[in-house]
Design a protein around this motif. Structure first.
Motif, PDB file in Angstrom:
ATOM      1  N   PRO A 280       0.798  -1.232   0.000  1.00 14.39           N
ATOM      2  CA  PRO A 280       0.000   0.000   0.000  1.00 14.39           C
ATOM      3  C   PRO A 280       0.830   1.281   0.000  1.00 14.39           C
ATOM      4  N   ALA A 281       2.150   1.176   0.138  1.00 12.56           N
ATOM      5  CA  ALA A 281       2.987   2.377   0.152  1.00 12.56           C
ATOM      6  C   ALA A 281       2.971   3.044  -1.216  1.00 12.56           C
ATOM      7  N   SER A 282       3.234   4.329  -1.226  1.00 12.05           N
ATOM      8  CA  SER A 282       3.222   5.097  -2.467  1.00 12.05           C
ATOM      9  C   SER A 282       4.248   4.553  -3.457  1.00 12.05           C
ATOM     10  N   ASP A 283       3.963   4.726  -4.737  1.00 11.91           N
ATOM     11  CA  ASP A 283       4.900   4.307  -5.779  1.00 11.91           C
ATOM     12  C   ASP A 283       5.800   5.450  -6.234  1.00 11.91           C
ATOM     13  N   THR A 284       5.632   6.624  -5.641  1.00 10.64           N
ATOM     14  CA  THR A 284       6.430   7.777  -6.057  1.00 10.64           C
ATOM     15  C   THR A 284       7.347   8.232  -4.922  1.00 10.64           C
ATOM     16  N   ALA A 285       8.469   8.821  -5.317  1.00  8.98           N
ATOM     17  CA  ALA A 285       9.459   9.304  -4.346  1.00  8.98           C
ATOM     18  C   ALA A 285       9.005  10.641  -3.761  1.00  8.98           C
ATOM     19  N   PRO A 286       9.392  10.931  -2.511  1.00  4.40           N
ATOM     20  CA  PRO A 286      10.246  10.102  -1.649  1.00  4.40           C
ATOM     21  C   PRO A 286       9.480   9.094  -0.805  1.00  4.40           C
ATOM     22  N   GLU A 287       8.129   9.142  -0.868  1.00  6.85           N
ATOM     23  CA  GLU A 287       7.331   8.307   0.032  1.00  6.85           C
ATOM     24  C   GLU A 287       7.589   6.815  -0.161  1.00  6.85           C
ATOM     25  N   ARG A 288       7.942   6.380  -1.379  1.00  8.36           N
ATOM     26  CA  ARG A 288       8.141   4.948  -1.623  1.00  8.36           C
ATOM     27  C   ARG A 288       9.353   4.405  -0.858  1.00  8.36           C
ATOM     28  N   LEU A 289      10.242   5.300  -0.396  1.00 12.00           N
ATOM     29  CA  LEU A 289      11.386   4.878   0.403  1.00 12.00           C
ATOM     30  C   LEU A 289      11.157   5.097   1.894  1.00 12.00           C
ATOM     31  N   GLU A 290      10.013   5.637   2.261  1.00  9.76           N
ATOM     32  CA  GLU A 290       9.734   5.958   3.660  1.00  9.76           C
ATOM     33  C   GLU A 290       8.581   5.087   4.146  1.00  9.76           C
ATOM     34  N   THR A 291       8.912   4.047   4.889  1.00 11.03           N
ATOM     35  CA  THR A 291       7.880   3.123   5.356  1.00 11.03           C
ATOM     36  C   THR A 291       7.535   3.407   6.808  1.00 11.03           C
ATOM     37  N   GLY A 292       6.269   3.353   7.133  1.00  8.54           N
ATOM     38  CA  GLY A 292       5.841   3.548   8.511  1.00  8.54           C
ATOM     39  C   GLY A 292       5.828   5.008   8.922  1.00  8.54           C
ATOM     40  N   THR A 293       5.653   5.224  10.225  1.00 11.51           N
ATOM     41  CA  THR A 293       5.609   6.581  10.769  1.00 11.51           C
ATOM     42  C   THR A 293       7.003   7.187  10.771  1.00 11.51           C
ATOM     43  N   LEU A 294       7.106   8.379  10.262  1.00 11.68           N
ATOM     44  CA  LEU A 294       8.407   9.035  10.177  1.00 11.68           C
ATOM     45  C   LEU A 294       8.841   9.571  11.543  1.00 11.68           C
ATOM     46  N   ASN A 295      10.127   9.850  11.655  1.00 10.72           N
ATOM     47  CA  ASN A 295      10.706  10.418  12.875  1.00 10.72           C
ATOM     48  C   ASN A 295      10.482  11.930  12.840  1.00 10.72           C
ATOM     49  N   HIS A 296       9.245  12.337  13.106  1.00 12.26           N
ATOM     50  CA  HIS A 296       8.874  13.738  12.923  1.00 12.26           C
ATOM     51  C   HIS A 296       9.681  14.675  13.813  1.00 12.26           C
ATOM     52  N   GLU A 297       9.889  14.280  15.077  1.00 11.63           N
ATOM     53  CA  GLU A 297      10.643  15.161  15.969  1.00 11.63           C
ATOM     54  C   GLU A 297      12.095  15.296  15.513  1.00 11.63           C
ATOM     55  N   GLY A 298      12.650  14.199  14.963  1.00 11.00           N
ATOM     56  CA  GLY A 298      14.008  14.267  14.443  1.00 11.00           C
ATOM     57  C   GLY A 298      14.101  15.155  13.216  1.00 11.00           C
ATOM     58  N   ILE A 299      13.094  15.079  12.352  1.00  7.31           N
ATOM     59  CA  ILE A 299      13.071  15.910  11.143  1.00  7.31           C
ATOM     60  C   ILE A 299      12.995  17.389  11.521  1.00  7.31           C
ATOM     61  N   VAL A 300      12.125  17.704  12.486  1.00  8.68           N
ATOM     62  CA  VAL A 300      12.017  19.094  12.940  1.00  8.68           C
ATOM     63  C   VAL A 300      13.333  19.550  13.564  1.00  8.68           C
ATOM     64  N   GLY A 301      13.957  18.672  14.353  1.00  8.13           N
ATOM     65  CA  GLY A 301      15.227  19.017  14.985  1.00  8.13           C
ATOM     66  C   GLY A 301      16.336  19.247  13.972  1.00  8.13           C
ATOM     67  N   ALA A 302      16.345  18.447  12.896  1.00  4.42           N
ATOM     68  CA  ALA A 302      17.363  18.621  11.855  1.00  4.42           C
ATOM     69  C   ALA A 302      17.207  19.978  11.177  1.00  4.42           C
ATOM     70  N   GLY A 303      15.963  20.362  10.911  1.00  2.14           N
ATOM     71  CA  GLY A 303      15.724  21.678  10.320  1.00  2.14           C
ATOM     72  C   GLY A 303      16.109  22.802  11.260  1.00  2.14           C
ATOM     73  N   ALA A 304      15.830  22.604  12.560  1.00  3.27           N
ATOM     74  CA  ALA A 304      16.186  23.622  13.551  1.00  3.27           C
ATOM     75  C   ALA A 304      17.700  23.785  13.648  1.00  3.27           C
ATOM     76  N   ALA A 305      18.442  22.687  13.450  1.00  8.98           N
ATOM     77  CA  ALA A 305      19.900  22.772  13.495  1.00  8.98           C
ATOM     78  C   ALA A 305      20.431  23.635  12.351  1.00  8.98           C
ATOM     79  N   VAL A 306      19.816  23.513  11.178  1.00 12.83           N
ATOM     80  CA  VAL A 306      20.211  24.359  10.045  1.00 12.83           C
ATOM     81  C   VAL A 306      19.900  25.824  10.359  1.00 12.83           C
ATOM     82  N   ASP A 307      18.731  26.060  10.951  1.00  9.39           N
ATOM     83  CA  ASP A 307      18.372  27.434  11.333  1.00  9.39           C
ATOM     84  C   ASP A 307      19.358  27.988  12.364  1.00  9.39           C
ATOM     85  N   PHE A 308      19.790  27.122  13.293  1.00 13.80           N
ATOM     86  CA  PHE A 308      20.760  27.566  14.297  1.00 13.80           C
ATOM     87  C   PHE A 308      22.064  27.993  13.634  1.00 13.80           C
TER      88      PHE A 308
END
Length: 231
Positions: free
Chosen positions: A65-93
């Motif tokens: 049932p996963a998407s056939d298009t990128a990038p979702e087809r490489l991302e299975t399950g619930t994403l690490n949302h807090e990590g993604i937000v933290g990575a963006g915050a590090a760039v802002d820092f």
């Protein structure tokens, strides 16, 4: 490039490079590019860039049932949302470190993060170079200390490895910790290099200069090492 001529794909492991140089994957012309935000003050999150056409074409295992298009087809399950937000915050820092320069120039860098990062990286290089020279020169005055790696003034990162004759790297690290100075010790996965330097058993001591390190902390480290050699 040679890889393209041979029909091969290029994968750039930039975990150590990204914190020290502003990267442009388009200019690099690579097919894949990987780094981790923990190297630039963010959380332990792996980051992968891939050309969109390749991400769509790669034969990867995925749920039906996963998407056939990128990038979702490489991302299975619930994403690490807090990590993604933290990575963006590090760039802002990192970009925020250019703020003082922008104010001095009367510029609002909040609207151009790429330019802010370019300025911040330049400032970090200047800051790191000055501290590494101070650390390198200071350790050079301490008896029984051997500094490893290229000297200041050559392309390098703001990290210095050294050994103290007759004292294990672990003992040096523990002694400095008692003075409130944190350093690492061991081979840092560079096992072959450390073996060829003749320190396979004890490894090296490694001290790094971060964006928040100041000259007084460098001096405290040098004083701590000097005290070890005179005790």
């Amino acid at each position: 490039g040679l890889a393209r001529q041979a029909g091969a794909l290029t994968f750039v492991d930039s975990v150590h490079y990204t914190p020290h140089a502003l990267v442009d994957v388009g200019a690099l012309g690579c097919d894949f590019f990987a780094c981790s935000s923990y190297k630039y003050y963010g959380p332990h999150v792996g980051i992968l860039y891939g050309r969109h056409d390749l991400l769509n074409a790669l034969d990867v295992p995925k749920l039906l049932p996963a998407s056939d298009t990128a990038p979702e087809r490489l991302e299975t399950g619930t994403l690490n949302h807090e990590g993604i937000v933290g990575a963006g915050a590090a760039v802002d820092f990192l970009a925020s470190l250019a703020g003082e320069h922008g104010r001095e120039q009367g510029r609002d860098l909040s609207r151009d993060r790429r330019e802010a990062l370019r300025i911040a990286y330049g400032q970090l290089h200047a800051h790191g170079d000055a501290l590494v020279r101070r650390l390198w020169d200071g350790l050079g005055t301490v008896p029984r200390v051997t500094r490893h790696g290229p000297p200041p003034g050559t392309p390098r990162t703001p990290t210095v490895s050294f050994t103290v004759d007759g004292i294990s790297s672990g003992d040096v690290a523990r002694s400095l910790a008692r003075r409130g100075v944190f350093v690492s010790n061991g081979d840092f996965y560079a096992t072959t290099v450390v073996e060829r330097l003749g320190h396979a058993d004890g490894g090296l001591v490694r001290a790094g200069c971060a964006c928040y390190t100041d000259a007084s902390e460098v001096d405290r480290l040098v004083e701590g090492v000097a005290a070890l050699t005179t005790d």
